[in-house]
Design an enzyme around this catalytic site. Structure first.
Site, short mmCIF file in Angstrom:
data_model
loop_
_atom_site.label_atom_id
_atom_site.label_comp_id
_atom_site.label_asym_id
_atom_site.label_seq_id
_atom_site.Cartn_x
_atom_site.Cartn_y
_atom_site.Cartn_z
CD GLU A 128 -1.67 -5.93 9.00
OE1 GLU A 128 -1.56 -6.90 8.24
OE2 GLU A 128 -1.26 -4.79 8.71
CG ASP A 167 1.27 -0.18 15.49
OD1 ASP A 167 1.88 -0.33 14.42
OD2 ASP A 167 0.72 0.90 15.80
CE LYS A 216 2.47 3.32 14.57
NZ LYS A 216 1.01 3.21 14.37
CB THR A 247 -0.90 -0.01 1.25
OG1 THR A 247 -1.58 -1.26 1.30
CG2 THR A 247 -1.92 1.10 1.19
CB VAL A 248 3.32 2.60 2.45
CG1 VAL A 248 4.21 3.83 2.54
CG2 VAL A 248 2.33 2.58 3.61
CD GLU A 288 7.94 12.81 10.28
OE1 GLU A 288 8.69 13.75 10.51
OE2 GLU A 288 7.17 12.36 11.14
#
Lengths: 412, 412
Positions: free
Chosen positions: A189, A200, A204, A12-13, A128
């Site tokens: 997911e 996750d 972060k 996707t990214v 980023e």
């Protein structure tokens, strides 16, 4: 100027990054006379049919073809696993290539080595997109840090769980049904554990707090508790209290000790974080000079995350950056969750009369002035102020008696 | 490296800048081995007694002493007027000095000439502190613009009026009493017009929208309406409706036409902007790729604004920036307020029975399905959807009949 880029991953990214750069969807690329392009893309299967229009001759299945291409000066890694991604990034930097990544797992686990390798080889290592999707939090955090000591980080860092909690709250759905809906829409997911059990978010938070506090704090040292146990009934009760349930990350630095937690938190409805809905993220940082800053934006999704990746690329193109010491490595103590305390909400399923008394006895060891409600075999308790450690111990004791429960701290 | 800076102005923000740099309150300055200092400060009266500890020999009263000091490479202008500030900035750049300013009046009026002068002399002209106090909005906006077309800007850009509206709402005070309190606390000027009549906000919106849309949009072309007429009664009524009153700036770009307004707006309580209180600002920008981003922080105050000024300084120190074309000067049309419409809240003071009928007759020319309430010589009307132009015409007609009123659009 001609600048060639190697892209690792075309999910996707990766597709979003390709569109912004090679299909010139981003303003810079449609306006510039420079020749900037992704010249090779690493994929697992070059023959797979794709909706993205991409010349098949630039797809490669062997990383060495990109690594050894001396025309490629920049590597963008948008693959999400730990290996071979970590090795690829190190090898690229050792070959004098700049590295940009959205991979939070690798950054949170190996940032110390990655930063050192970047400095040694005088190349950029930028990430980023690893936190907060489209929110430019890493860039801003590093700018704020040049002037300020950062004492606190707080926020919603996971779009999937915020989507689930928003839908449960707004549409009155159960957790499992909302999760399924999120999976169907591609927000979650097939194996949702990384999101709903907090891995996750803690990765972060590890990245943000390591940068902010100048010390590598690994994900597995952060206390985390997921949201699997939350039910529609909890959402209703919390709503009637005038509150909202959110899944928050929180880090505090105080006198050389850092405190971190990832857990469901109950907030007043007029708190800014309470009004962050769907897949949006909000990150708050507090500096000793600038005060509190908050940043809000899409925490996930193709375009927002691709925008963050390409922002790093433009940073390399427009600046002549010399990698600086990012982790100061002042030794810090891990205070775990010992600074956090507050009133707690507990909801317990009570099947028999004996359980009722057992529960009240257990709770009375920690708190006496509780607000108690019982209806339809559910016991709701709002405690007086407890320390986070005591609340967790109490929850474990209740669970050891086979009592199903959900609990969350009330942020005052 | 030795870097000498000339500071123009030693008021609140100037003192904060001096402390961060020369007194090494900012991390960069306490850690660096570089010799960076403000070597001369322009003041009106060098002999005035100051709480700030500053060596008297660096205070000068003649700008030429700073302009002709070849050791000074950077000028920081934190004086707030139009002249001689504008001339000083131009002269400094012509002499090859970088210029940093917090002066929104000069930037909004003269940005085209300032940007050209910066480019011609290959020096930086930076103005992060001119909008949003400590919020790094200018830097971020310019980064977002490299990839995105910006289609919308919205937010609370003035700390003084947000403080006044917050206190009126939370403490049930009248406008005049709250303004006096704000003046006593130093949040509002002795002459409050720039804040409460919208000049400050429209200057800031002029800067943001000019950058975002790539076209110099001057402050005096922006529709603005102040908050002088709001009363405690309005705040109570709006609160009971489940809404909050905020003073908003809003700019939209659509098909080559820009629309801008600065006016009081009624928002739902669960809107993020509704929960921005006291002197805080919130700025929302929407890009075609990244989606909506929001930034929240202290919109005013010594340290937050000084932090933004020094952020620009560190940008010059750490980057080798070549000034770029900032205003693309694609010709844009001014659509004024013609895109804005919504339901409107009107509160009118009705002294006599005849006025009552006159008001209802006037309003019926624009809207028939209104919600009307009358109590204690006050008439409250919630209209159906009106165009902003019609609402303003209606208000003017009512005022021409000597009817005191307050009105505001309801943001749906």
């Amino acid at each position: 100027m001609t600048l060639k880029i190697g892209l690792l991953g075309l999910g996707t990214v990766g597709s979003g990054v390709y569109e912004i750069i090679n299909q010139k969807k981003g303003c810079y690329f449609s306006n510039t006379e420079e020749d900037i392009m992704i010249s090779k893309v690493l994929v697992k299967d070059a023959l797979k049919s794709r909706t993205l229009k991409i010349p098949p001759e630039i797809l490669v299945t062997d990383f060495q073809e990109i690594l050894n291409d001396e025309e490629i000066q920049i590597i963008i890694c948008v693959m999400g696993g730990m290996e071979p991604e970590y090795t690829y990034m190190l090898q690229a930097m050792e070959k004098g290539k700049h590295v940009i990544t959205a991979n939070k797992a690798v950054v949170s686990e190996h940032m110390d080595v990655l930063f050192k390798t970047s400095k040694k080889n005088n190349v950029n290592f930028l990430f980023e997109a690893s936190v907060g999707g489209g929110i430019p939090i890493i860039t801003t955090l590093q700018q704020v840090l040049k002037i300020n000591q950062i004492t606190e980080i707080k926020g919603i860092l996971n779009g999937t769980t915020n989507y689930i909690l928003t839908k449960m709250s707004q549409e009155g759905l159960e957790f499992e049904d909302t999760l399924k809906k999120a999976q169907q829409l591609g927000f979650a997911e097939a194996d949702p554990s990384a999101d709903i059990d907090g891995f996750d978010v803690s990765r972060k938070l590890s990245i943000l707090s390591s940068l902010a506090f100048g010390y590598h704090i690994k994900e597995n040292t952060i206390y985390k508790r997921g949201i699997r146990e939350v039910t529609k009934l909890d959402m209703d009760y919390i709503d009637q209290m005038g509150y909202v349930l959110k899944y928050l990350a929180h880090a505090i630095l105080k006198d050389g000790t850092y405190y971190q937690t990832v857990e469901p938190i109950i907030l007043s409805k007029n708190h800014m974080i309470s009004n962050v809905n769907e897949e949006f993220n909000l990150i708050s940082i507090t500096g000793n000079i600038i005060g509190e800053l908050q940043f809000y934006g899409k925490g996930a999704g193709k375009n927002a995350t691709a925008n963050a990746v390409v922002g790093d690329l433009l940073y390399i193109i427009n600046n002549h950056f010399v990698p600086q010491e990012i982790l100061l490595n002042h030794p810090l103590q891990n205070g775990n969750i010992s600074t956090f305390n507050g009133r707690y909400y507990f909801r317990m399923d009570v099947k028999k009369q004996e359980e009722f008394e057992k529960i009240l006895n257990l709770i009375s060891n920690y708190s006496n002035q509780n607000k108690i409600e019982y209806s339809n075999k559910k016991l709701f308790i709002i405690t007086e102020t407890l320390r986070a450690n005591d609340a967790n111990t109490l929850a474990k004791k209740l669970q050891s008696h086979n009592i199903h429960l959900f609990y969350a701290r009330i942020d005052s």
